[in-house]
Enzyme design. Structure first.
Site, PDB file in Angstrom:
ATOM      1  N   ASP A   1      -7.842   1.236   2.875  1.00  0.00           N
ATOM      2  CA  ASP A   1      -7.393   2.162   3.913  1.00  0.00           C
ATOM      3  C   ASP A   1      -8.152   3.480   3.946  1.00  0.00           C
ATOM      4  O   ASP A   1      -7.659   4.454   4.482  1.00  0.00           O
ATOM      5  CB  ASP A   1      -5.892   2.439   3.724  1.00  0.00           C
TER       6      ASP A   1
ATOM      7  N   ASP B   1       0.548   5.227  -0.141  1.00  0.00           N
ATOM      8  CA  ASP B   1      -0.292   6.417  -0.131  1.00  0.00           C
ATOM      9  C   ASP B   1       0.211   7.389  -1.189  1.00  0.00           C
ATOM     10  O   ASP B   1       1.388   7.783  -1.178  1.00  0.00           O
ATOM     11  CB  ASP B   1      -0.263   7.073   1.244  1.00  0.00           C
TER      12      ASP B   1
ATOM     13  N   HIS C   1       0.853  -1.190   0.000  1.00  0.00           N
ATOM     14  CA  HIS C   1       0.000   0.000   0.000  1.00  0.00           C
ATOM     15  C   HIS C   1       0.888   1.239   0.000  1.00  0.00           C
ATOM     16  O   HIS C   1       1.682   1.446   0.916  1.00  0.00           O
ATOM     17  CB  HIS C   1      -0.897  -0.006   1.239  1.00  0.00           C
TER      18      HIS C   1
ATOM     19  N   HIS D   1      -7.251   9.316  -0.429  1.00  0.00           N
ATOM     20  CA  HIS D   1      -7.843   9.240   0.905  1.00  0.00           C
ATOM     21  C   HIS D   1      -7.001   9.840   2.032  1.00  0.00           C
ATOM     22  O   HIS D   1      -7.383   9.708   3.207  1.00  0.00           O
ATOM     23  CB  HIS D   1      -8.209   7.786   1.243  1.00  0.00           C
TER      24      HIS D   1
END
Length: 976
Positions: free
Chosen positions: A324, A214, A212, A529
């Protein structure tokens, strides 16, 4: 007997341990480059040789002008394999380059991960060495780790724990660390345990590599590009050595970054995608926030993402991947299904602060009835390390044991990148099918969901939103980003409508498809997000605001070009004609509103009345209006912080008060706002105990416009210790709501500003607008599930109604809200200090409105009024030549909203129109258009024609059937 080491250091090091490189962080997060010249000793022939690099900052090894290995100490990646067995033909001397970033895996916070970046932080290179790697010792250590974990974690009641313990003890007795010839016998003992198989009923864990990343968070967008390269090149190296490894990777934007900046690496990724190892998932442009983007923005996330994956890899994604984000809209199931997706994976609800979510595998049903198979990895993480403890937790924690026998296990360092390691893979190889442990297989998302689908007959269904009971401060944090998002969604909507109509009306105008795609992708990127929610550092905020500024600038230019083409003759001054005003309405219903006419002599900013049909141009002659309703049944008394309303605006037969006696509406309240840890993310329930009404008046209420078409009054307040608020309260003729144009100089710390409207309405539920529809939430706190929603989100409106009467609260850029008892509250501003110490400390301007109404909010037109507030009429100076009104579209039912008009891509003279049922009803509606339509076909959200989707062209228009909250998209093929 001592602990063997997997590494043997040479006598002479190329860089001494302790060599330091101190790099002062710059505002641009620059990287430093090291040239590394290596010479492998001839005595190391036949040995496995690694280049070891340990530093606080993330690094990447380059060889022959290509990235070859990511280096991240926090991600357990500190070496680059030069050769697995040094052979004579191989070069013994070579030159590498190491790019060292001045940030760690989680940015550069001072003292805390989420603290603002420390401008004085220095990063140290502590080790640069050539070493011989002893593979036999490494494998022996891995065997012992798994056995000891089994002995510790399986428990005394399990005989396998004792078998593992005794085997490990035997291995220690057999192994002489000074005699490598004893290692094989020790390893054979471990292999005997690992080869004892499970029964057929054992739970199967589907292990999928994951990383993951970001797209921005504690680092800026630019650094994310490097994080992608570091992580993905490491995955590629692992795949070369481990052909069984699979890796799920989402976010088309990150693929596009790597394609643009690292084409050599991207070509390798494409090869492994073709082999089925590197698996694109998610289908969206970024892993966006699941609450705040509009319905159309969510459609575009899928449209841009799925088209990218189709163009680049020849297929679209079959599962939505959003592990997430901070909650999930109840409209997402329908949007997924409309974009070719029937499966959904996340895990974020494991973070719930109050209530444990009751399922890990279930069907999720949206507000329209669409269902998708949903799976939460039962280990409650997307960054597992392949340990025994995690495998056991995955099985024990699974809340759907007995219904399904398969679970996901996502392994690899994440958030800041990193991804899987060889050690993780080697752990799981020993647990492939070992008695006493769940069965572990390297798998893919498709194989996991295919197995779950076969077992789905007993699964439960969850209806409605997946509300995260945490991080509800993100509905309000970084108000400028929220405002930029709402404004830019409107700008792109209007540009598409006007450009489509300009093309349809003929002429040389070309639809700006490439420019719009670029602007949409900027907007979609900012919906990531940790950006749109405001949980990012100041550098990211600055980047996001620059992107919004670019959308505003380019959008204004594109809109002007479309208007010039669409209304060319009306805009050209003619001899003898005086100037007048052209009004364009980009919404699909008629509007009569007070406007401010500009560009006319003596009339700048003067109120005037415009009556414009749906998507219609209207000519207005210059005149001085002095108009008031013939019968006035509305009385406002505007006082400081409150208003008193008698009756409805539109129905003269009602005489009830909207505000309870003794209560103040438009009451500002300031709260202490000190979360437990996640500063920008969280607002805790205990903040409600610190409410302080704002009562300090700086400037008393005064009338600014006394009447006519518009009446207004203004006042100023002191907010907290150093902030001020100035508000103009505006009432327009024919307008059923009262507007509050608000400006705030915000300079607070850990404070939360809200505005409250106590209303004389009793209902156990309030209604909130979401994407393409609405839902209800309780106004009471009967249960822990109710109480956990003390702060919720809404889009353009919320409403509290009883039979026959209600009050709605509208806004133009706010998302946080609540309705407790009879008090409607809109969240305005927060002041967190991490990870951005300057969050929201600036000037703010926003508008909200209150709308009392008779009947239901549907019949009173609350939905349309909220659109009107957010999509103002376009007022353009024009010649006074008269023209007939022209309306492009109209819909027969007020329950159906025509949301989108755009050109289909890449179909030339084909228009996409998107409508949705907004009231929650089943009905038939007629869509009428003045465009030269040759053919009409239903399509999905990816603009693919539906089988047997052709619609007959009837005299009344197109006959469309709707069920509650259904979204319909139609392709209109235009005649040449």
């Amino acid at each position: 007997k001592g602990k063997p080491s997997a590494f043997k250091r040479p006598r002479t090091r190329l860089a001494r341990a302790g060599t330091v490189c101190c790099c002062l962080l710059s505002s641009r997060w620059e990287t430093c480059w090291f040239k590394v010249e290596l010479s492998i000793p001839p005595a190391w022939a036949g040995r496995e040789v690694h280049f070891v690099w340990e530093s606080d900052g993330e690094g990447m090894v380059w060889r022959d002008a290509q990235p070859v290995q990511g280096l991240t100490k926090e991600g357990e990646k500190t070496s680059y394999i030069l050769t697995r067995s040094m052979k004579e033909p191989e070069p013994h001397s070579l030159t590498l380059y190491v790019e060292l970033a001045c940030n760690g895996l989680f940015g550069a916070g001072k003292g805390s991960m989420i603290a603002p970046p420390d401008p004085d932080r220095r990063f140290t290179l502590s080790k640069a060495e050539l070493v011989v790697f002893n593979r036999d010792v490494y494998e022996l250590l891995m065997d012992l780790e798994i056995l000891l974990d089994m002995a510790q974690l399986l428990g005394e009641e399990n005989q396998r724990s004792f078998q593992a313990l005794y085997t490990a003890n035997q291995m220690v007795n057999v192994c002489d660390v000074m005699d490598p010839s004893t290692f094989p016998a020790a390893r054979d003992l471990a292999a005997a345990i690992f080869s004892q198989r499970n029964g057929e009923s054992q739970h199967t864990i589907h292990a999928v590599g994951h990383c993951h990343i970001d797209s921005a968070w504690l680092w800026p967008y630019e650094e994310t590009i490097r994080k992608c390269a570091r992580s993905w090149v490491t995955v590629v190296r692992l795949m070369e050595c481990n052909p069984e490894l699979t890796f799920a990777c989402s976010q088309a934007q990150q693929f596009e970054w790597v394609r643009s900046w690292y084409p050599g690496l991207y070509a390798q990724v494409q090869d492994f995608v073709a082999k089925g190892q590197f698996v694109p998932v998610g289908g969206t442009w970024v892993e966006m926030d699941g609450n705040l983007p509009s319905g159309e923005s969510m459609v575009r996330q899928f449209l841009q993402g799925q088209r990218f994956f189709q163009e680049q890899f020849g297929r679209i994604c079959s599962e939505f991947w959003l592990p997430d984000t901070f909650g999930y809209s109840a409209q997402l199931p329908q949007l997924m299904r409309g974009c070719g997706i029937r499966r959904f994976l996340t895990q974020k609800l494991s973070w719930n602060l109050v209530n444990a979510f009751p399922h890990h595998t279930f069907f999720w049903e949206g507000i329209d009835g669409s269902r998708v198979l949903t799976h939460f990895p039962p280990g409650d993480s997307y960054g597992m390390h392949g340990r025994v403890e995690e495998m056991l937790k995955t099985v024990k924690n699974n809340k759907d044991k007995g219904r399904v026998n398969h679970s996901a296990f996502l392994f690899g360092f994440g958030d800041g990148g990193g991804g899987p390691t060889q050690k993780m893979l080697d752990r799981m190889k020993r647990m492939t099918d070992t008695d006493g442990l769940p069965r572990v297989q390297i798998s893919t998302p498709d194989r996991l969901f295919s197995a779950l689908e076969k077992e789905s007959s007993q699964l439960c269904t969850w209806v409605g939103e997946l509300f995260l009971e945490l991080h509800n401060g993100t509905y309000t944090t970084q108000a400028q980003i929220k405002k930029g998002n709402r404004e830019c969604e409107r700008i792109l909507h209007d540009v598409e409508v006007l450009s489509t109509l300009a093309v349809a009306r003929g002429g040389a105008f070309q639809y700006p498809a490439s420019q719009l795609q670029r602007l949409w992708r900027l907007l979609l990127l900012n919906q990531f997000h940790d950006v749109l929610p405001g949980s990012c550092i100041q550098l990211v905020v600055e980047d996001a605001l620059q992107y919004y500024a670019e959308i505003r600038r380019a959008g204004a230019r594109l809109q002007e070009e479309a208007v010039q083409s669409l209304c060319r003759e009306l805009l050209q001054p003619k001899a003898g004609n005086t100037e007048s005003t052209l009004v364009l309405n980009t919404l699909p219903w008629e509007r009569t509103e007070v406007i401010s006419r500009t560009g006319l002599p003596g009339r700048d900013g003067t109120p005037d009345l415009a009556s414009a049909g749906g998507l219609r141009e209207v000519w207005l002659s210059p005149s001085h209006w002095n108009w008031a309703p013939q019968t006035s049944h509305c009385t406002y008394t505007l006082l400081h912080c409150w208003f008193f309303l008698c009756c409805s605006f539109s129905v003269p037969l009602c005489s009830r008060e909207s505000v309870p006696g003794g209560c103040c509406a438009n009451q500002f309240a300031l709260f202490d706002d000190v979360p437990l840890y996640w500063d920008a993310w969280d607002v805790m329930d205990y903040h409600l105990e610190t409410r302080k009404p704002v009562t300090t008046l700086l400037k008393p209420l005064e009338i600014t416009l006394a009447g006519g078409l518009r009446g207004s009054a203004s006042f100023s307040l002191q907010i907290g210790e150093s902030s001020t608020l100035t508000q103009e309260i505006i009432l327009d003729a024919t307008c059923p709501y009262l507007r509050f144009l608000t400006q705030v100089e915000w300079k607070e710390a850990h404070k939360f500003l809200k505005v409250e409207f106590p209303v004389q309405v009793r209902s156990t539920n309030a209604t909130y607008e979401i994407q393409f529809g609405h839902l209800q939430r309780p106004t009471h706190w009967n249960t822990s599930w109710d109480w956990a929603r003390f702060e919720v989100w809404a889009h353009k409106w919320l409403d509290l109604s009883e039979h026959g009467f209600g009050v709605a609260l509208l806004n133009d850029c706010k998302y946080g809200a609540s309705a407790h008892g009879n008090i409607l509250s809109l969240s305005l501003l927060r002041a967190p200090k991490s990870p951005d110490a300057m969050a929201d400390i600036t000037h703010h301007q926003f508008t909200y409105a209150v709308m009392p109404h008779l009947g239901s909010f549907q019949d009173a037109g609350v939905i349309q009024c909220a659109y009107n507030l957010n999509f103002p009429l376009h007022v353009v100076p024009a010649s006074s030549a008269r023209c007939p009104p022209w309306s492009a579209f109209s819909v027969s039912s007020p329950a159906v909203v025509l949301e989108t008009v755009k050109q289909a891509s890449p179909r030339g003279r084909t228009v996409v129109v998107r409508l949705y049922e907004a009231h929650g009803s089943t009905l038939v509606a007629w869509l009428q258009t003045s465009l030269p339509v040759q053919e009409a076909v239903l399509c999905d959200l990816l603009e693919r024609p539906a089988a047997q989707g052709r619609l007959p062209l009837e005299q009344r228009g197109l006959r469309l059937s709707f069920t509650p909250f259904r979204v319909l998209s139609i392709l209109l093929v235009l005649r040449q």
